[in-house]
Design a protein around this motif. Structure first.
Motif, PDB file in Angstrom:
ATOM      1  N   LEU A 176       0.880  -1.163   0.000  1.00  0.00           N
ATOM      2  CA  LEU A 176       0.000   0.000   0.000  1.00  0.00           C
ATOM      3  C   LEU A 176       0.915   1.209   0.000  1.00  0.00           C
ATOM      4  O   LEU A 176       1.731   1.394   0.911  1.00  0.00           O
ATOM      5  CB  LEU A 176      -0.901   0.007   1.232  1.00  0.00           C
ATOM      6  CG  LEU A 176      -1.707   1.290   1.469  1.00  0.00           C
ATOM      7  CD1 LEU A 176      -2.566   1.658   0.266  1.00  0.00           C
ATOM      8  CD2 LEU A 176      -2.571   1.164   2.721  1.00  0.00           C
ATOM      9  N   TYR A 216      -5.533   3.033   6.922  1.00  0.00           N
ATOM     10  CA  TYR A 216      -4.094   2.864   7.090  1.00  0.00           C
ATOM     11  C   TYR A 216      -3.334   4.164   6.872  1.00  0.00           C
ATOM     12  O   TYR A 216      -2.271   4.380   7.477  1.00  0.00           O
ATOM     13  CB  TYR A 216      -3.577   1.733   6.192  1.00  0.00           C
ATOM     14  CG  TYR A 216      -3.845   0.397   6.830  1.00  0.00           C
ATOM     15  CD1 TYR A 216      -2.949  -0.177   7.717  1.00  0.00           C
ATOM     16  CD2 TYR A 216      -5.049  -0.275   6.595  1.00  0.00           C
ATOM     17  CE1 TYR A 216      -3.216  -1.380   8.345  1.00  0.00           C
ATOM     18  CE2 TYR A 216      -5.329  -1.485   7.217  1.00  0.00           C
ATOM     19  CZ  TYR A 216      -4.407  -2.024   8.093  1.00  0.00           C
ATOM     20  OH  TYR A 216      -4.683  -3.216   8.726  1.00  0.00           O
ATOM     21  N   PHE A 217      -3.867   5.035   6.048  1.00  0.00           N
ATOM     22  CA  PHE A 217      -3.216   6.335   5.906  1.00  0.00           C
ATOM     23  C   PHE A 217      -3.284   7.106   7.217  1.00  0.00           C
ATOM     24  O   PHE A 217      -2.278   7.677   7.674  1.00  0.00           O
ATOM     25  CB  PHE A 217      -3.864   7.153   4.791  1.00  0.00           C
ATOM     26  CG  PHE A 217      -3.178   8.471   4.554  1.00  0.00           C
ATOM     27  CD1 PHE A 217      -1.922   8.504   3.982  1.00  0.00           C
ATOM     28  CD2 PHE A 217      -3.778   9.669   4.930  1.00  0.00           C
ATOM     29  CE1 PHE A 217      -1.259   9.720   3.768  1.00  0.00           C
ATOM     30  CE2 PHE A 217      -3.137  10.879   4.723  1.00  0.00           C
ATOM     31  CZ  PHE A 217      -1.871  10.896   4.138  1.00  0.00           C
ATOM     32  N   PHE A 270       1.399   5.496  -0.579  1.00  0.00           N
ATOM     33  CA  PHE A 270       0.794   6.822  -0.610  1.00  0.00           C
ATOM     34  C   PHE A 270       1.842   7.813  -1.114  1.00  0.00           C
ATOM     35  O   PHE A 270       3.000   7.790  -0.679  1.00  0.00           O
ATOM     36  CB  PHE A 270       0.322   7.247   0.782  1.00  0.00           C
ATOM     37  CG  PHE A 270      -0.797   6.410   1.333  1.00  0.00           C
ATOM     38  CD1 PHE A 270      -2.113   6.589   0.909  1.00  0.00           C
ATOM     39  CD2 PHE A 270      -0.536   5.427   2.281  1.00  0.00           C
ATOM     40  CE1 PHE A 270      -3.135   5.800   1.417  1.00  0.00           C
ATOM     41  CE2 PHE A 270      -1.551   4.645   2.800  1.00  0.00           C
ATOM     42  CZ  PHE A 270      -2.858   4.832   2.363  1.00  0.00           C
ATOM     43  N   TRP A 281      -4.630  -8.058   6.517  1.00  0.00           N
ATOM     44  CA  TRP A 281      -4.113  -6.725   6.806  1.00  0.00           C
ATOM     45  C   TRP A 281      -3.477  -6.713   8.195  1.00  0.00           C
ATOM     46  O   TRP A 281      -4.065  -7.212   9.151  1.00  0.00           O
ATOM     47  CB  TRP A 281      -5.234  -5.692   6.737  1.00  0.00           C
ATOM     48  CG  TRP A 281      -5.599  -5.351   5.321  1.00  0.00           C
ATOM     49  CD1 TRP A 281      -6.509  -5.984   4.526  1.00  0.00           C
ATOM     50  CD2 TRP A 281      -5.033  -4.295   4.535  1.00  0.00           C
ATOM     51  NE1 TRP A 281      -6.553  -5.398   3.287  1.00  0.00           N
ATOM     52  CE2 TRP A 281      -5.663  -4.352   3.261  1.00  0.00           C
ATOM     53  CE3 TRP A 281      -4.079  -3.313   4.777  1.00  0.00           C
ATOM     54  CZ2 TRP A 281      -5.355  -3.458   2.245  1.00  0.00           C
ATOM     55  CZ3 TRP A 281      -3.770  -2.422   3.758  1.00  0.00           C
ATOM     56  CH2 TRP A 281      -4.403  -2.499   2.506  1.00  0.00           C
ATOM     57  N   ARG A 286      -7.796   1.718   2.710  1.00  0.00           N
ATOM     58  CA  ARG A 286      -6.656   2.593   2.445  1.00  0.00           C
ATOM     59  C   ARG A 286      -6.678   3.815   3.376  1.00  0.00           C
ATOM     60  O   ARG A 286      -5.642   4.206   3.919  1.00  0.00           O
ATOM     61  CB  ARG A 286      -6.654   3.045   0.980  1.00  0.00           C
ATOM     62  CG  ARG A 286      -6.456   1.923  -0.022  1.00  0.00           C
ATOM     63  CD  ARG A 286      -6.266   2.473  -1.431  1.00  0.00           C
ATOM     64  NE  ARG A 286      -6.330   1.433  -2.452  1.00  0.00           N
ATOM     65  CZ  ARG A 286      -5.999   1.605  -3.724  1.00  0.00           C
ATOM     66  NH1 ARG A 286      -5.585   2.795  -4.140  1.00  0.00           N
ATOM     67  NH2 ARG A 286      -6.084   0.619  -4.593  1.00  0.00           N
ATOM     68  N   GLU A 287      -7.851   4.407   3.530  1.00  0.00           N
ATOM     69  CA  GLU A 287      -7.963   5.589   4.389  1.00  0.00           C
ATOM     70  C   GLU A 287      -7.615   5.263   5.837  1.00  0.00           C
ATOM     71  O   GLU A 287      -6.958   6.051   6.527  1.00  0.00           O
ATOM     72  CB  GLU A 287      -9.381   6.165   4.319  1.00  0.00           C
ATOM     73  CG  GLU A 287      -9.655   6.980   3.066  1.00  0.00           C
ATOM     74  CD  GLU A 287      -8.707   8.176   2.942  1.00  0.00           C
ATOM     75  OE1 GLU A 287      -8.533   8.914   3.936  1.00  0.00           O
ATOM     76  OE2 GLU A 287      -8.138   8.355   1.855  1.00  0.00           O
ATOM     77  N   CYS A 306      -2.346   0.455  -4.579  1.00  0.00           N
ATOM     78  CA  CYS A 306      -2.375  -0.768  -3.775  1.00  0.00           C
ATOM     79  C   CYS A 306      -2.657  -1.986  -4.654  1.00  0.00           C
ATOM     80  O   CYS A 306      -2.502  -1.939  -5.880  1.00  0.00           O
ATOM     81  CB  CYS A 306      -3.412  -0.620  -2.657  1.00  0.00           C
ATOM     82  SG  CYS A 306      -3.216  -1.826  -1.300  1.00  0.00           S
ATOM     83  N   ASP A 322      -8.828  -4.997  -1.051  1.00  0.00           N
ATOM     84  CA  ASP A 322      -8.325  -3.630  -1.185  1.00  0.00           C
ATOM     85  C   ASP A 322      -9.499  -2.705  -1.489  1.00  0.00           C
ATOM     86  O   ASP A 322     -10.110  -2.800  -2.551  1.00  0.00           O
ATOM     87  CB  ASP A 322      -7.271  -3.594  -2.309  1.00  0.00           C
ATOM     88  CG  ASP A 322      -6.853  -2.186  -2.703  1.00  0.00           C
ATOM     89  OD1 ASP A 322      -7.047  -1.258  -1.902  1.00  0.00           O
ATOM     90  OD2 ASP A 322      -6.320  -2.030  -3.822  1.00  0.00           O
ATOM     91  N   SER A 342      -2.982   7.261  -3.754  1.00  0.00           N
ATOM     92  CA  SER A 342      -2.662   5.933  -3.229  1.00  0.00           C
ATOM     93  C   SER A 342      -2.528   4.919  -4.361  1.00  0.00           C
ATOM     94  O   SER A 342      -3.019   5.131  -5.477  1.00  0.00           O
ATOM     95  CB  SER A 342      -3.728   5.469  -2.230  1.00  0.00           C
ATOM     96  OG  SER A 342      -4.973   5.289  -2.871  1.00  0.00           O
TER      97      SER A 342
END
Length: 493
Positions: free
Chosen positions: A306, A389-390, A308, A343, A386-387, A416, A381, A414
Motif C-alpha cells: 500500500l 491505514y493512511f 501513498f 491486513w 486505504r484511508e 495498492c 483492497d 494511493s
C-alpha cells in the motif's frame, strides 16, 4: 531486413534486454500497455511535486555500471548520482531512532554505541557478506537458471552450509540488540522473504547496504529509466505505448507467429515478455502454458504494497531521505504477509522524503513523501481500508517524530493491490515477484525460455535472478543471451 523481436512491457528487465538485443542486430519493438514507459518504475507528477511510483532505493551501483559499460557508456553519461549520508534512519519508538551513516567507519561506531562489542561481530559478518556478494555477482546471478549445476562451483561448494542456514540465525548468533538485529535483517526484505526463510548466503544484501552504500540519482529513479530509453533508442529500439497485448498467436506446431495488440495482428516469431509471467501465459492456449494455476497458488510471493504519494506544504523535521518505522512487532507483521494473508494490525512502514536531498521533487519549502506498507498479495483492497491505514501511519509519523503533519497535507494519491493488477496485470497484485527462498532460488524459479512454445521467452521478477532493480537489469541480459544462443545459427539480416 532485420529479424524482429517484440518485447511485452517496458520495465527495467525489458529495457535491459531491448538494449542487448538491438546491439546484437535485431529490430526490437517494445510494447507498453500504459501511457508511459517504465513499468513499475513510472513517475507521478502533480502540482509541482515529483514521485517515483515504484522503486526509490538505488543499491548495488556496480550492476548499473556494468550494464552501461556493456554499451561503452557509464551512468554519469545520463544521470548524476549522489551517495546518501546518512544512508537511512530507523525509528524504534518516540524520538528513538538510529541513523545509519554513509560510510563503514561511521556504521561501526553506531553499532558500538548501541551494543558494546557488536562492531567486531559486524566486521566479521560484513567480511562474509562481501565475499558472498563477489561470488553472487561474478559466479551466480548471471546464470540462466537452467540447471542445479549452475550453483555448483569450486567457490560455492565451500559455502553450501550457508544455503541451509538462515539470515536470522546468522545475524542473531552474536548480535543481541533488538534494534541492531532489525537493521541487519531488513535488507532481505528487498528479496521478498522473511529473514527466517532466507538462506544465510543472501547476507550479500548487507554488503550492498553497508559496503556499497545507498545512492540517489538526481531527479529520481525515473532518470535511470530515461537513461535506458535513451540508450535503447540510440541502438534502434522502437517504443509503442498504449499497446495492450491481448494474445500470443501460435502456428499448428506450437511456435510463435504473432501477437494481437489492440485488436490488431502483428506478425513475429520471437516474443520476450517482461510483463507478469503468470499473465503472459494466460495469453496462450491452456495446453501451451508451462505452469498451472495450482503451481502459482503454491508459490511464496514477495509482498504487495500500500503506497501513498503525499505533498506537504512545509519541510518535515526529524526524518531522513529514507526513513524506516520499526516501532511495531516485525514478526507479527510478517505473519500477515506470509503465513495468514491479511491486513496487519500494527504495520511497519517505510517513508521516502527525496526532496530532503533533491529540490526537484517539491516546490520551495515543501516536501514530497512516499509511504509504503508491505502487504500480502491478493488481500481485499478498498478505499475505506486505504484511508484507515493512511490515518494510522500519519498518526504514527506525528508521534514518533514529534511534529504535526496532518494539517500540512496538500494532497495524497494511493496505489495498492487493485492497482498492481490493473496497471501491471500482476499476479494477486504482488509488487516484487517471487520471494527468494531456498525452494525458489535459481533453477527452481520459472524458466527464462518457454519449454512448450518455440520463440517465447521471459524476463523480470518472476524468473531469474529475482526481485529488485539490479536483478531486473541482470534478468534482461540473461533473457537476451538465451535468445541470442537459441538463434545463433540463424541469419539476422
Amino acid at each position: 531486413m532485420k529479424k524482429n523481436i517484440y518485447i511485452i512491457g517496458s520495465g527495467f528487465s525489458a529495457l535491459s534486454a531491448s538494449c542487448y538485443l538491438a546491439k546484437a542486430g535485431y529490430q526490437v519493438i517494445v510494447l507498453e500497455k500504459n501511457k508511459t514507459i517504465g513499468g513499475r518504475a513510472r513517475q507521478l507528477l502533480k502540482d509541482g511535486f515529483t514521485f517515483d511510483i515504484g522503486p526509490t532505493w538505488y543499491w548495488m551501483p556496480d550492476v548499473f555500471e556494468k550494464f552501461f559499460a556493456d554499451f561503452g557508456r557509464k551512468p554519469s553519461d545520463f544521470y548524476e548520482l549522489e551517495k546518501l549520508t546518512p544512508a537511512y534512519q530507523v525509528y524504534f519508538d518516540k524520538a528513538d531512532s538510529i541513523t545509519i551513516p554513509g560510510n563503514l567507519e561511521g556504521i561501526y561506531k553506531v553499532f558500538e554505541e548501541e551494543e558494546k562489542g557488536s562492531s567486531k561481530h559486524l566486521k566479521a559478518f560484513l567480511k562474509s557478506a562481501a565475499y558472498n556478494y563477489d561470488v553472487s555477482i561474478n559466479d551466480l546471478v548471471y546464470k540462466p537458471g537452467a540447471s542445479p549445476l549452475e550453483l555448483v562451483t569450486p567457490v560455492t561448494i565451500g559455502k553450501i552450509t550457508q544455503f541451509f542456514s538462515t539470515i536470522r540465525t546468522q545475524v542473531r548468533k552474536h548480535i543481541k540488540s533488538k534494534k541492531l538485529i532489525q537493521i541487519l535483517e531488513f535488507p532481505v526484505l528487498f528479496l521478498g522473504a522473511k529473514p527466517s526463510n532466507t538462506p544465510a548466503f543472501y547476507n550479500f544484501m548487507n554488503y550492498a547496504d553497508f559496503g556499497l552504500g545507498t545512492w540517489h540519482p538526481k531527479g529520481g529513479m525515473y532518470k535511470v529509466i530515461e537513461a535506458m530509453v535513451d540508450l535503447a533508442t540510440s541502438l534502434g529500439v522502437e517504443f509503442r505505448t498504449d499497446a495492450n497485448v491481448q494474445e500470443i498467436k501460435l502456428n499448428t506446431d506450437g511456435e510463435v507467429n504473432g501477437l494481437v495488440v489492440n485488436d490488431e495482428v502483428i506478425e513475429t516469431n520471437i516474443v520476450l515478455s517482461g510483463a507478469d509471467y503468470h499473465h503472459t501465459e494466460t495469453l496462450l492456449p491452456e495446453s501451451f502454458r508451462q505452469y498451472s494455476e495450482k503451481y502459482w497458488d503454491s508459490k511464496v510471493f514477495a509482498p504487495s504494497s500500500l503506497l501513498f504519494y503525499v505533498g506537504f506544504n512545509k519541510k518535515l523535521e526529524h526524518v531522513s531521505h529514507h526513513t524506516l518505522f520499526f516501532d511495531t512487532d516485525f514478526d507479527a507483521h510478517a505473519k500477515t504477509i506470509y503465513d495468514t494473508p491479511s491486513w496487519p494490525e500494527k504495520p511497519l512502514f517505510y517513508a521516502s522524503f527525496p526532496s530532503i536531498t533533491d529540490a526537484s521533487f517539491a516546490p520551495n519549502s515543501q516536501e514530497s513523501a512516499t509511504f509504503l506498507i508491505p502487504l500480502a498479495p491478493g488481500i481485499k483492497d478498498t478505499p475505506k481500508i486505504r484511508e484507515h491505514y493512511f490515518k494510522l501511519i500519519v498518526d504514527r509519523l506525528e508521534l514518533l517524530t514529534n511534529q504535526k503533519v496532518e494539517e500540512h497535507i496538500l494532497f495524497k494519491e494511493s496505489f495498492c493491490v487493485n492497482d498492481f493488477v490493473k496497471d501491471y496485470n500482476s499476479y494477486k497484485g504482488n509488487a516484487y515477484g517471487l520471494a527468494n527462498i531456498l525452494t525458489q532460488t535459481a533453477f527452481l524459479r520459472p524458466k527464462i525460455k518457454s519449454k512448450k512454445v518455440k520463440g517465447l521467452f521471459f524476463t523480470g521478477q518472476l524468473t531469474v535472478p529475482g526481485p529488485g532493480v539490479p536483478p531486473s537489469l541482470i534478468s534482461g541480459k540473461i533473457a537476451s543471451d538465451s535468445i541470442l544462443k537459441t538463434y545463433k545459427n540463424e541469419t539476422i539480416i
